[in-house]
Design a protein around this motif. Structure first.
Motif, PDB file in Angstrom:
ATOM      1  N   THR A 278      60.535  95.640  47.663  1.00  0.00           N
ATOM      2  CA  THR A 278      59.263  96.327  47.479  1.00  0.00           C
ATOM      3  C   THR A 278      59.421  97.469  46.486  1.00  0.00           C
ATOM      4  O   THR A 278      60.501  98.035  46.332  1.00  0.00           O
ATOM      5  CB  THR A 278      58.734  96.890  48.812  1.00  0.00           C
ATOM      6  OG1 THR A 278      59.650  97.876  49.312  1.00  0.00           O
ATOM      7  CG2 THR A 278      58.571  95.788  49.847  1.00  0.00           C
ATOM      8  N   VAL A 279      58.330  97.795  45.847  1.00  0.00           N
ATOM      9  CA  VAL A 279      58.328  98.900  44.896  1.00  0.00           C
ATOM     10  C   VAL A 279      56.948  99.535  44.904  1.00  0.00           C
ATOM     11  O   VAL A 279      55.940  98.858  45.094  1.00  0.00           O
ATOM     12  CB  VAL A 279      58.702  98.398  43.480  1.00  0.00           C
ATOM     13  CG1 VAL A 279      57.648  97.436  42.935  1.00  0.00           C
ATOM     14  CG2 VAL A 279      58.919  99.553  42.515  1.00  0.00           C
ATOM     15  N   SER A 280      56.890 100.835  44.735  1.00  0.00           N
ATOM     16  CA  SER A 280      55.620 101.534  44.701  1.00  0.00           C
ATOM     17  C   SER A 280      54.894 101.265  43.391  1.00  0.00           C
ATOM     18  O   SER A 280      55.522 101.095  42.330  1.00  0.00           O
ATOM     19  CB  SER A 280      55.847 103.040  44.869  1.00  0.00           C
ATOM     20  OG  SER A 280      54.629 103.746  44.706  1.00  0.00           O
ATOM     21  N   ALA A 281      53.577 101.232  43.446  1.00  0.00           N
ATOM     22  CA  ALA A 281      52.774 100.941  42.260  1.00  0.00           C
ATOM     23  C   ALA A 281      52.958 101.977  41.163  1.00  0.00           C
ATOM     24  O   ALA A 281      52.726 101.692  39.988  1.00  0.00           O
ATOM     25  CB  ALA A 281      51.305 100.852  42.644  1.00  0.00           C
ATOM     26  N   ASP A 282      53.376 103.195  41.537  1.00  0.00           N
ATOM     27  CA  ASP A 282      53.574 104.224  40.522  1.00  0.00           C
ATOM     28  C   ASP A 282      55.013 104.313  40.043  1.00  0.00           C
ATOM     29  O   ASP A 282      55.380 105.228  39.301  1.00  0.00           O
ATOM     30  CB  ASP A 282      53.098 105.594  41.036  1.00  0.00           C
ATOM     31  CG  ASP A 282      53.801 106.004  42.324  1.00  0.00           C
ATOM     32  OD1 ASP A 282      54.756 105.314  42.741  1.00  0.00           O
ATOM     33  OD2 ASP A 282      53.389 107.022  42.918  1.00  0.00           O
ATOM     34  N   ALA A 283      55.866 103.365  40.441  1.00  0.00           N
ATOM     35  CA  ALA A 283      57.261 103.353  40.001  1.00  0.00           C
ATOM     36  C   ALA A 283      57.345 102.879  38.549  1.00  0.00           C
ATOM     37  O   ALA A 283      56.449 102.185  38.042  1.00  0.00           O
ATOM     38  CB  ALA A 283      58.097 102.453  40.899  1.00  0.00           C
ATOM     39  N   SER A 284      58.429 103.223  37.902  1.00  0.00           N
ATOM     40  CA  SER A 284      58.632 102.770  36.525  1.00  0.00           C
ATOM     41  C   SER A 284      59.066 101.318  36.516  1.00  0.00           C
ATOM     42  O   SER A 284      59.583 100.790  37.516  1.00  0.00           O
ATOM     43  CB  SER A 284      59.704 103.622  35.852  1.00  0.00           C
ATOM     44  OG  SER A 284      60.984 103.378  36.443  1.00  0.00           O
ATOM     45  N   VAL A 285      58.890 100.657  35.402  1.00  0.00           N
ATOM     46  CA  VAL A 285      59.284  99.261  35.301  1.00  0.00           C
ATOM     47  C   VAL A 285      60.796  99.130  35.398  1.00  0.00           C
ATOM     48  O   VAL A 285      61.330  98.119  35.879  1.00  0.00           O
ATOM     49  CB  VAL A 285      58.731  98.637  34.006  1.00  0.00           C
ATOM     50  CG1 VAL A 285      59.451  99.192  32.773  1.00  0.00           C
ATOM     51  CG2 VAL A 285      58.817  97.115  34.050  1.00  0.00           C
ATOM     52  N   GLU A 286      61.528 100.173  34.972  1.00  0.00           N
ATOM     53  CA  GLU A 286      62.985 100.137  35.076  1.00  0.00           C
ATOM     54  C   GLU A 286      63.423 100.106  36.540  1.00  0.00           C
ATOM     55  O   GLU A 286      64.344  99.374  36.916  1.00  0.00           O
ATOM     56  CB  GLU A 286      63.611 101.344  34.365  1.00  0.00           C
ATOM     57  CG  GLU A 286      63.506 101.316  32.845  1.00  0.00           C
ATOM     58  CD  GLU A 286      62.127 101.730  32.349  1.00  0.00           C
ATOM     59  OE1 GLU A 286      61.318 102.244  33.173  1.00  0.00           O
ATOM     60  OE2 GLU A 286      61.844 101.518  31.159  1.00  0.00           O
ATOM     61  N   VAL A 287      62.768 100.919  37.361  1.00  0.00           N
ATOM     62  CA  VAL A 287      63.074 100.913  38.793  1.00  0.00           C
ATOM     63  C   VAL A 287      62.765  99.546  39.386  1.00  0.00           C
ATOM     64  O   VAL A 287      63.544  99.006  40.181  1.00  0.00           O
ATOM     65  CB  VAL A 287      62.271 102.015  39.519  1.00  0.00           C
ATOM     66  CG1 VAL A 287      62.352 101.840  41.036  1.00  0.00           C
ATOM     67  CG2 VAL A 287      62.782 103.396  39.120  1.00  0.00           C
ATOM     68  N   ALA A 288      61.646  98.972  38.996  1.00  0.00           N
ATOM     69  CA  ALA A 288      61.268  97.663  39.512  1.00  0.00           C
ATOM     70  C   ALA A 288      62.287  96.602  39.119  1.00  0.00           C
ATOM     71  O   ALA A 288      62.631  95.721  39.926  1.00  0.00           O
ATOM     72  CB  ALA A 288      59.883  97.278  38.996  1.00  0.00           C
ATOM     73  N   ARG A 289      62.795  96.667  37.882  1.00  0.00           N
ATOM     74  CA  ARG A 289      63.806  95.693  37.458  1.00  0.00           C
ATOM     75  C   ARG A 289      65.073  95.823  38.291  1.00  0.00           C
ATOM     76  O   ARG A 289      65.695  94.825  38.674  1.00  0.00           O
ATOM     77  CB  ARG A 289      64.124  95.895  35.974  1.00  0.00           C
ATOM     78  CG  ARG A 289      63.023  95.451  35.026  1.00  0.00           C
ATOM     79  CD  ARG A 289      63.368  95.805  33.597  1.00  0.00           C
ATOM     80  NE  ARG A 289      62.256  95.542  32.689  1.00  0.00           N
ATOM     81  CZ  ARG A 289      61.984  96.279  31.617  1.00  0.00           C
ATOM     82  NH1 ARG A 289      62.755  97.339  31.338  1.00  0.00           N
ATOM     83  NH2 ARG A 289      60.959  95.980  30.848  1.00  0.00           N
ATOM     84  N   THR A 290      65.463  97.058  38.580  1.00  0.00           N
ATOM     85  CA  THR A 290      66.659  97.281  39.395  1.00  0.00           C
ATOM     86  C   THR A 290      66.476  96.715  40.795  1.00  0.00           C
ATOM     87  O   THR A 290      67.354  96.034  41.331  1.00  0.00           O
ATOM     88  CB  THR A 290      66.964  98.788  39.495  1.00  0.00           C
ATOM     89  OG1 THR A 290      67.170  99.310  38.170  1.00  0.00           O
ATOM     90  CG2 THR A 290      68.206  99.039  40.343  1.00  0.00           C
ATOM     91  N   VAL A 291      65.303  96.994  41.380  1.00  0.00           N
ATOM     92  CA  VAL A 291      65.013  96.490  42.726  1.00  0.00           C
ATOM     93  C   VAL A 291      64.984  94.965  42.737  1.00  0.00           C
ATOM     94  O   VAL A 291      65.448  94.328  43.701  1.00  0.00           O
ATOM     95  CB  VAL A 291      63.661  97.058  43.225  1.00  0.00           C
ATOM     96  CG1 VAL A 291      63.243  96.377  44.526  1.00  0.00           C
ATOM     97  CG2 VAL A 291      63.751  98.561  43.410  1.00  0.00           C
ATOM     98  N   ALA A 292      64.461  94.382  41.656  1.00  0.00           N
ATOM     99  CA  ALA A 292      64.286  92.929  41.602  1.00  0.00           C
ATOM    100  C   ALA A 292      65.553  92.183  41.218  1.00  0.00           C
ATOM    101  O   ALA A 292      65.561  90.951  41.207  1.00  0.00           O
ATOM    102  CB  ALA A 292      63.169  92.578  40.622  1.00  0.00           C
ATOM    103  N   ALA A 293      66.622  92.926  40.919  1.00  0.00           N
ATOM    104  CA  ALA A 293      67.837  92.287  40.417  1.00  0.00           C
ATOM    105  C   ALA A 293      68.381  91.227  41.368  1.00  0.00           C
ATOM    106  O   ALA A 293      68.912  90.195  40.933  1.00  0.00           O
ATOM    107  CB  ALA A 293      68.909  93.347  40.148  1.00  0.00           C
ATOM    108  N   GLU A 294      68.298  91.468  42.659  1.00  0.00           N
ATOM    109  CA  GLU A 294      68.837  90.524  43.634  1.00  0.00           C
ATOM    110  C   GLU A 294      67.743  89.686  44.308  1.00  0.00           C
ATOM    111  O   GLU A 294      68.017  88.982  45.285  1.00  0.00           O
ATOM    112  CB  GLU A 294      69.634  91.276  44.693  1.00  0.00           C
ATOM    113  CG  GLU A 294      70.841  92.026  44.123  1.00  0.00           C
ATOM    114  CD  GLU A 294      71.633  92.736  45.193  1.00  0.00           C
ATOM    115  OE1 GLU A 294      71.309  92.554  46.390  1.00  0.00           O
ATOM    116  OE2 GLU A 294      72.558  93.483  44.827  1.00  0.00           O
ATOM    117  N   TRP A 295      66.511  89.785  43.800  1.00  0.00           N
ATOM    118  CA  TRP A 295      65.393  89.043  44.391  1.00  0.00           C
ATOM    119  C   TRP A 295      64.649  88.305  43.284  1.00  0.00           C
ATOM    120  O   TRP A 295      64.669  88.706  42.115  1.00  0.00           O
ATOM    121  CB  TRP A 295      64.413  89.995  45.093  1.00  0.00           C
ATOM    122  CG  TRP A 295      65.037  90.818  46.182  1.00  0.00           C
ATOM    123  CD1 TRP A 295      65.783  91.958  46.035  1.00  0.00           C
ATOM    124  CD2 TRP A 295      64.972  90.562  47.579  1.00  0.00           C
ATOM    125  NE1 TRP A 295      66.179  92.435  47.250  1.00  0.00           N
ATOM    126  CE2 TRP A 295      65.692  91.600  48.227  1.00  0.00           C
ATOM    127  CE3 TRP A 295      64.372  89.582  48.356  1.00  0.00           C
ATOM    128  CZ2 TRP A 295      65.835  91.667  49.608  1.00  0.00           C
ATOM    129  CZ3 TRP A 295      64.499  89.651  49.735  1.00  0.00           C
ATOM    130  CH2 TRP A 295      65.233  90.677  50.349  1.00  0.00           C
TER     131      TRP A 295
END
Length: 395
Positions: A278-295
């Motif tokens: 999960t990621v917050s809607a106000d997060a940066s795309v870089e944070v989202a990429r990191t979170v999504a790395a294993e998903w």
């Protein structure tokens, strides 16, 4: 064990209702509409009357609040003979919700809800506070809805207001006559979930009439399957009726998929849930990429933790922001939804996954096909060892 036995017991504010040989005969008709019905409706439970059209289930229910007067027999409410209570007084102490809400079209939502509190003499300040409380309880913002008229509401919103009106004077008993029968299946499921949530908080005695056996299984602590003239064919816990129908007629109501209906006896909140990135809607795309790395994808949540959309990991690669990334809609289920409803949702999702939300719409986990398979396997194991079978459900 049934869902009603595993849910946290609310503080019971309902009262016991006893029908003893209650009969209704109409002039000129040879057979009674209702013939000597006897049953005890325990305080704080939802009892569902289910049967074919014309069998007398609505007539039976209306004799509880004397909208229809019994020809013979007695209805006892909290130890008092209903026939000895002034009819108006009796009805003001019993909430009543019907199909298509039955709202007064010339009154605002607030005035509809205030009807019974006004009749029993509440002052304006108390009525106003209670109106807002009831709107919040059924999930409608008072600031938005209190001044609207019924014609300005959707069918589901009208039904919510109808329930709010029925509960406004805090009656111990709520009678519901096919209240969700006129709305679409999706809204109907949401309203059923809402009723279960309210009951978990309020502990009323609810008598609910329906011709839909699936609805009866989902909502009822007990089900009375009625035949002609409201003759009780079986009165028991849903699990017991599904496992051991009293006769062929009851078995016909349960259906050939009675085993599958066992999924209706379990709420999503009762089974272990999966997780996702999960990621917050106000997060940066870089944070989202990191979170999504294993998903393979991430679930975007708003500031209140409510699910907004899915974004695939591949779609984050060249996006400058989460807002620009291509997204997919989220299939959500309430924690109060049944596993049978979860199965229907999963069959319609390409990933066979649904997001589960809590009482405020917040993300709480995932339900998948593996969730259902695991639950059914556990049931088979329990039944095979002679433990936890439906027939063992205590009265």
């Amino acid at each position: 064990m049934t869902d009603s036995e595993t849910r946290t017991a609310p503080a019971v504010s309902g009262v016991e209702i006893v029908l003893d040989a209650v009969t209704k005969r109409y002039p000129g008709q040879h057979d009674p509409a209702v013939d000597a019905v006897s049953m005890t409706i325990p305080a704080g439970e939802i009892v569902v009357l289910v049967g074919p059209s014309g069998c007398g289930k609505t007539t039976t229910m209306r004799m509880i609040n004397r909208l229809i007067e019994p020809t013979s027999g007695t209805v006892t409410i909290d130890g008092r003979d209903a026939a000895g209570i002034d009819a108006d007084q009796l009805r003001r102490g019993i909430g009543y919700s019907i199909q298509q809400a039955g709202l007064f079209p010339h009154m605002t939502v607030a005035k509809n809800i205030a009807t019974v509190p006004g009749l029993i003499g509440w002052d304006r300040a108390r009525i106003a506070a209670r109106t807002d409380e009831m709107l919040e309880l059924v999930g409608l913002d008072p600031g938005i809805y209190r001044r609207r008229y019924p014609r300005q509401l959707s069918g589901g919103q009208q039904q919510r207001v109808g329930v709010a009106r029925a509960l406004a004077a805090d009656p111990p008993i709520l009678l519901m006559d096919e209240p969700f029968g006129a709305v679409d299946p999706i809204t109907r499921g949401l309203l059923q979930d809402e009723l279960l949530r309210l009951q978990a908080e309020l502990g009323k005695t609810i008598v609910f009439v329906t011709h839909d056996f699936n609805e009866a299984v989902k909502l009822g602590d007990r089900i009375a399957v009625l035949g002609d003239h409201s003759r009780i064919l079986q009165y028991d816990r849903p699990a017991a009726i599904l496992a051991d129908p009293a006769d062929d007629t009851v078995a016909g109501f349960a259906g050939s998929d009675a085993a599958l209906k066992q999924l209706t006896l379990t709420r999503i909140r009762e089974v272990p849930l999966g997780e996702c990135a999960t990621v917050s809607a106000d997060a940066s795309v870089e944070v989202a990429r990191t979170v999504a790395a294993e998903w393979s994808r991430v679930l975007v949540l708003d500031t209140g933790g409510r699910p907004l959309r899915w974004i695939a990991g591949a779609d984050l690669a060249h996006a400058d922001s989460l807002h620009e990334a291509r997204s997919a809609p989220v299939e959500t289920l309430s924690a109060e939804s049944t596993l049978q409803e979860a199965l229907a949702a999963l069959l319609g999702d390409r990933n066979a996954t649904a997001v589960v939300t809590g009482s405020h719409g917040e993300y709480t986990g995932l339900v998948t096909i593996d969730t259902l398979v695991g639950h059914l396997a556990a049931l088979r194991t329990a039944n095979g060892s002679g433990e936890g079978t439906a027939a063992d459900v205590p009265a």
